[in-house]
Every structure is written in structure tokens, then in C-alpha cells.
Design a protein around this motif. Structure first.
Motif, mmCIF file in Angstrom:
data_model
loop_
_atom_site.group_PDB
_atom_site.id
_atom_site.type_symbol
_atom_site.label_atom_id
_atom_site.label_comp_id
_atom_site.label_asym_id
_atom_site.label_seq_id
_atom_site.Cartn_x
_atom_site.Cartn_y
_atom_site.Cartn_z
ATOM 1 N N VAL A 311 1.135 -1.480 0.381
ATOM 2 C CA VAL A 311 -0.018 -0.385 -0.034
ATOM 3 C C VAL A 311 1.046 1.436 0.075
ATOM 4 O O VAL A 311 1.664 1.325 0.869
ATOM 5 C CB VAL A 311 -0.841 0.481 1.180
ATOM 6 N N ARG A 312 0.359 2.549 -0.927
ATOM 7 C CA ARG A 312 0.964 3.741 -0.789
ATOM 8 C C ARG A 312 0.482 4.533 0.508
ATOM 9 O O ARG A 312 -0.758 4.640 0.399
ATOM 10 C CB ARG A 312 0.986 4.231 -2.302
ATOM 11 N N VAL A 313 1.100 5.101 1.193
ATOM 12 C CA VAL A 313 0.381 5.854 2.070
ATOM 13 C C VAL A 313 0.723 7.285 2.390
ATOM 14 O O VAL A 313 1.690 7.375 1.901
ATOM 15 C CB VAL A 313 0.287 4.728 3.425
ATOM 16 N N PRO A 314 -0.334 7.953 2.544
ATOM 17 C CA PRO A 314 0.384 9.315 3.187
ATOM 18 C C PRO A 314 1.357 9.280 4.514
ATOM 19 O O PRO A 314 1.179 9.007 5.268
ATOM 20 C CB PRO A 314 -1.111 10.591 2.884
ATOM 21 N N ILE A 315 2.258 9.945 4.478
ATOM 22 C CA ILE A 315 3.089 9.533 5.581
ATOM 23 C C ILE A 315 2.426 10.379 6.812
ATOM 24 O O ILE A 315 1.732 11.512 6.510
ATOM 25 C CB ILE A 315 5.047 10.434 5.386
ATOM 26 N N GLY A 316 2.669 9.911 7.654
ATOM 27 C CA GLY A 316 2.099 10.607 8.537
ATOM 28 C C GLY A 316 0.388 9.682 9.713
ATOM 29 O O GLY A 316 -0.480 9.787 10.328
ATOM 30 N N ALA A 317 -0.461 8.904 8.029
ATOM 31 C CA ALA A 317 -1.378 8.006 8.416
ATOM 32 C C ALA A 317 -1.096 6.778 9.422
ATOM 33 O O ALA A 317 -0.536 6.195 9.694
ATOM 34 C CB ALA A 317 -1.804 7.006 7.316
ATOM 35 N N LEU A 318 -2.269 6.516 10.317
ATOM 36 C CA LEU A 318 -2.123 6.356 11.636
ATOM 37 C C LEU A 318 -2.366 4.400 10.893
ATOM 38 O O LEU A 318 -3.125 4.500 10.047
ATOM 39 C CB LEU A 318 -3.491 6.148 12.477
ATOM 40 N N ASP A 349 0.949 0.084 20.499
ATOM 41 C CA ASP A 349 -0.964 0.259 19.655
ATOM 42 C C ASP A 349 -1.256 0.222 18.848
ATOM 43 O O ASP A 349 0.022 0.583 17.723
ATOM 44 C CB ASP A 349 -2.171 1.014 20.604
ATOM 45 N N ASP A 350 -2.522 1.108 17.642
ATOM 46 C CA ASP A 350 -1.942 0.924 16.313
ATOM 47 C C ASP A 350 -2.824 2.871 16.260
ATOM 48 O O ASP A 350 -3.554 2.600 15.665
ATOM 49 C CB ASP A 350 -3.188 0.253 15.222
ATOM 50 N N GLN A 351 -2.598 3.051 17.393
ATOM 51 C CA GLN A 351 -2.557 4.816 17.125
ATOM 52 C C GLN A 351 -1.140 5.688 17.161
ATOM 53 O O GLN A 351 -1.566 6.770 16.012
ATOM 54 C CB GLN A 351 -2.878 5.399 18.814
ATOM 55 N N MET A 352 -0.356 4.971 16.318
ATOM 56 C CA MET A 352 1.297 5.271 16.151
ATOM 57 C C MET A 352 1.295 6.120 14.417
ATOM 58 O O MET A 352 0.391 4.817 13.780
ATOM 59 C CB MET A 352 2.250 4.443 15.811
ATOM 60 N N PRO A 353 1.377 6.987 13.909
ATOM 61 C CA PRO A 353 1.957 6.997 12.423
ATOM 62 C C PRO A 353 3.321 6.522 11.633
ATOM 63 O O PRO A 353 3.868 5.822 12.241
ATOM 64 C CB PRO A 353 2.141 8.712 12.516
#
Length: 451
Positions: A311-318, A349-353
């Protein structure tokens, strides 16, 4: 490299076979990269590289655009950070990193328009100095996981001794396929970046190092490298055995050139510069478009992921938003990782960017995440045989446990690159890497106990 192990192994009649035969589990190697939709919010951390953190240059309530600088530093070993979205800055917050350190983060509410910064344009390059400035302006850091600012790497103290550029496409960690997809999907960007960096450094040899478990990528790069495009035969593909940690910088240099980087020295000291394959491709795209580093390709996989993808994601996406795009969890995750299972960083947890240097997010179920209880060392020597740096992990473990600073120095604790081979092959499940990490802190603190 230290060689304390050679005498012991000779007495035991063991031929050293450094590294470990880890399972590949490249489930997504044939899965084409897809773009994640822009999330409602991103959290862009100001510490996404080795060196000095950036300071936010935007304020709450300010409108921002894609590619706009939102953080920078006047320190040399640093790299600017750009907005990956258009929208409005909600607040400047504090983020607790996985290692416990604190960092500032810019929270942006996205508008869904992805409007590019109007000032973005391809950089004008008339000299090598212009190119170095452009590399810094791109925000590029080592995308294979290290996160070292690229403009610093490409400006060694002296270029005179640099004769070889190595492009690291080994991708030896299990599960991760982001780099092999870069080659398959953007091979000409890779080659263009190699030519640019080779010219900048004045090198005559560029080696693309790929493990032999990536036949499609090997074929693609060999075909391109063989074409008569006016650059001669400067680029060669070096096919390496699939053995972890083949992609580690010092291991890779030795495998490709036979040279050894002494403790405390850099690749440039032995005439080599190493760049990740995604880094050179990203540089090529920046020089053509002027759009800095704002997205990252990630492999999303693991036994708890419903739909493994690239997946290509925006940097900073959680992390949670990225995983939701991959169908969510098929069962509760017992362990989340940035990166691979050997050298990855565990997340609470999964709240990290998502950070610049991330190349994977892995989620494992309870069965696969369970840690086995360590038993007593049986002195089999497997950890010594596996260590790619020729160290003695059990000696370092004991020195750490008993706070023996002189032994930590004697057995070269700081040479350890924490690849995890020793722990992986240990039949007693000793937590060797963890002890060595503690030992490094003890040494840094001049013998004070680590709590």
C-alpha cells in the motif's frame, strides 16, 4: 570486524555460516501496490530520521498543502519534513515514540483535495552542490529502515576514495516486499536514480544487490542494465544468496566487494556508498517533479491481517487507518510491528503514525506472537556461528547481566547491529539481543545499572 569466535569454532570443527536461514514468507511479492485513500487526519512526527529532530514551522489553524515544509532544522544531520496532505493544522502535539522518547507531531485535518503546494517545481541543477541541496530539500532519508539523511550520505568528507555505489535491494527480512515492488513497478526510476547518484559521486561501478529469491526483479534489472542507453556498463546486478541479514549494510558490502568496514568506520571509509533501492527511485522522481517525500510504500501482512497488501500511504497516516484499508484484523493482534519480525519495532497500539523510514506494518495473532520462556545456556556455540559480525553474544549477555563494563568493551558490544540472528538460532531461547541492547546503554552510562 571482531574475530573472537574463530578459535572456538576451529576447535569444535565448525565452519562458520554467518546469519540465519529465516523463512521468507513473501506473501505479497506479486501483489501490485495500491493507493490508500486520504484519511481524515494525519499525525506527522518531527523525528523521522537519524540526527536532530525538526521544529514545526506551522501553527494551529494554518492551512497547508501537499509538499509544503512543516518542519525543519538548522542542524546538518537532519532533513526537512513535508505535509503529505492538504488541510488545516489542528494542533502541535507530543508523541511518545516506540522507544519511549518524546517527539513533537503536527496533527493535520485533511480536506480531501490533496492540493499541491503552488511553489513546487523541479529543482534547477547546475552543479553538484545544487544536487546536494536538492536532495536535502526533498526530505529524503534512508528508506530501508535506517532513516539516515541522504544528503549527508551523498556528501562524504572526501569523494576521492569512493569507487562503488551499492543499491540495496536485498530485502532479507521475512514478509516485506515493498522494495521488490519498487523494482517491478518503477524500474526506470530506479535506474535513473542510480545514474544520477553515480555521476554525483564520480563512481565507475554501481551494483544492484538482490537476493536470489526475487527472480522477477533480477530479470527486470538485468534487462535494463544491459541496454545501450549511453551510460556504458556502469551498472551490474549482483545476485546474492537468500540468507538473513544479507541486506545489512556491512554484510552487503562484504558480500558484494569482499571489503570489510572496520568497527567505528563508515562504508565511505572503504570506498563504498550504499543506498536503498526505494531511496534512489524517490530521488529520481523528485528531480523530475519537485514533489518531496510525502508518501511511502508499505507491506501490510501478518497472521492477524485480513487482506495483506502493498500500500502507498500518506506519511503520517495512523497504523489503524492503514490496517482498516487492508480489511482490518481477522483476529485480535497480539503483536504489532513497524518493519520485519527480526529487526522491527514493537508498537503498543495502532495509534502510531507511519514514518518515512517504515517499510512494513505487521500484525500477528497470539499463537505467532507468543514468546518462549528462556532456558539455561547449553554452550552450543550456535549464536557465535550465526553472528554476522563475528561477536560472542553469550559473553556480551553475561557482561550486561553482571554490569561488567570492561567486558562489554572487550567483546565489542557496540559492533553488534542487533540483527537478532543469535536469538533466532538459540535452542535455549535466550534473549540475547535484549541483553546486548541493555549492555550498550550500560556502556554509554559508564557502568550505571539500567532500570
Amino acid at each position: 570486524m571482531a574475530n573472537h569466535s574463530n578459535g572456538l569454532l576451529g576447535k569444535l570443527g565448525i565452519v562458520r555460516s554467518p546469519g540465519a536461514a529465516v523463512p521468507h514468507r513473501k506473501h505479497t511479492s506479486d501483489v501490485e501496490t495500491v493507493d490508500m485513500p486520504v484519511p481524515a487526519m494525519v499525525s506527522i512526527c518531527m523525528q523521522q530520521h537519524i540526527g536532530a529532530p525538526c521544529i514545526p514551522v506551522v501553527k494551529p489553524g494554518q492551512e497547508v498543502f501537499v509538499g509544503q515544509v512543516i518542519g525543519d532544522s538548522d542542524q546538518y544531520i537532519s532533513a526537512p519534513i513535508h505535509s503529505s496532505v492538504s488541510g488545516k493544522v489542528k494542533k502541535i502535539d507530543t508523541l511518545i515514540m516506540p522507544n519511549g522518547a518524546k517527539a513533537q507531531t503536527v496533527i493535520i485535518e485533511t480536506d480531501g483535495k490533496q492540493t499541491a503546494d503552488p511553489s513546487i517545481m523541479p529543482p534547477v541543477i547546475n552543479s553538484h552542490e545544487d544536487l546536494i541541496k536538492a536532495v536535502r530539500a526533498s526530505g529524503l532519508v534512508g528508506l530501508g529502515g535506517a532513516g539516515f539523511p541522504t544528503h549527508v550520505k551523498l556528501k562524504p568528507q572526501t569523494k576521492d576514495g569512493i569507487d562503488t555505489l551499492i543499491i540495496n535491494a536485498a530485502e532479507c527480512e521475512p514478509y516485506i516486499t515493498a522494495d521488490v515492488r519498487e523494482i517491478i513497478e518503477n524500474s526506470w526510476d530506479v535506474m535513473s536514480g542510480i545514474y544520477t547518484v553515480s555521476e554525483l559521486l564520480g563512481v565507475k561501478h554501481a551494483l544492484i544487490a538482490i537476493e536470489d529469491n526475487k527472480p522477477e526483479a533480477i530479470k527486470i534489472m538485468e534487462n535494463i542494465a544491459s541496454k545501450d542507453d549511453g551510460h556504458g556498463d556502469i551498472v551490474q546486478v549482483r545476485v546474492l544468496p537468500s540468507r538473513y541479514p544479507q541486506g545489512a549494510e556491512k554484510v552487503l558490502i562484504n558480500a558484494c566487494t569482499g571489503r570489510q568496514v572496520p568497527p567505528g568506520k563508515l562504508p565511505a571509509d572503504v570506498g563504498v556508498v550504499v543506498m536503498n533501492v526505494a531511496s534512489v527511485a524517490t530521488l529520481s522522481r523528485y528531480l523530475k517533479t519537485g514533489m518531496p517525500l510525502v508518501t511511502k510504500r508499505l507491506t501490510i501482512d501478518g497472521s492477524a491481517i485480513k487482506e495483506p497488501k502493498n500500500v502507498r500511504v500518506p506519511i503520517g497516516a495512523l497504523v489503524k487507518d492503514v490496517i482498516e484499508f487492508c480489511g482490518g484484523y481477522k483476529e485480535p493482534p497480539a503483536k504489532l510491528l513497524y518493519g520485519g519480525p527480526m529487526m522491527g519495532t514493537a508498537l503498543s497500539d495502532d495509534q502510531m503514525p507511519v514514518m518515512k523510514q517504515n517499510n512494513a506494518i505487521l500484525a500477528f495473532n497470539r499463537q505467532e506472537a507468543e514468546s518462549l520462556e528462556p532456558g539455561p545456556c547449553i554452550r552450543c556455540g550456535r549464536c557465535v556461528n550465526a553472528c554476522p559480525m563475528s561477536l560472542m553474544p553469550t559473553k556480551l549477555e553475561q557482561a550486561s547481566i553482571h554490569n561488567k563494563v570492561e567486558d562489554l568493551k572487550k567483546y565489542n558490544v557496540n559492533v553488534c547491529m542487533e540483527c537478532g540472528c543469535c536469538s533466532y538460532v538459540c535452542p535455549a531461547n535466550r534473549r540475547l539481543v535484549q541483553s546486548i541492547r541493555v549492555g550498550k546503554v550500560i556502556l554509554r552510562n559508564s557502568g550505571k545499572q539500567v532500570k
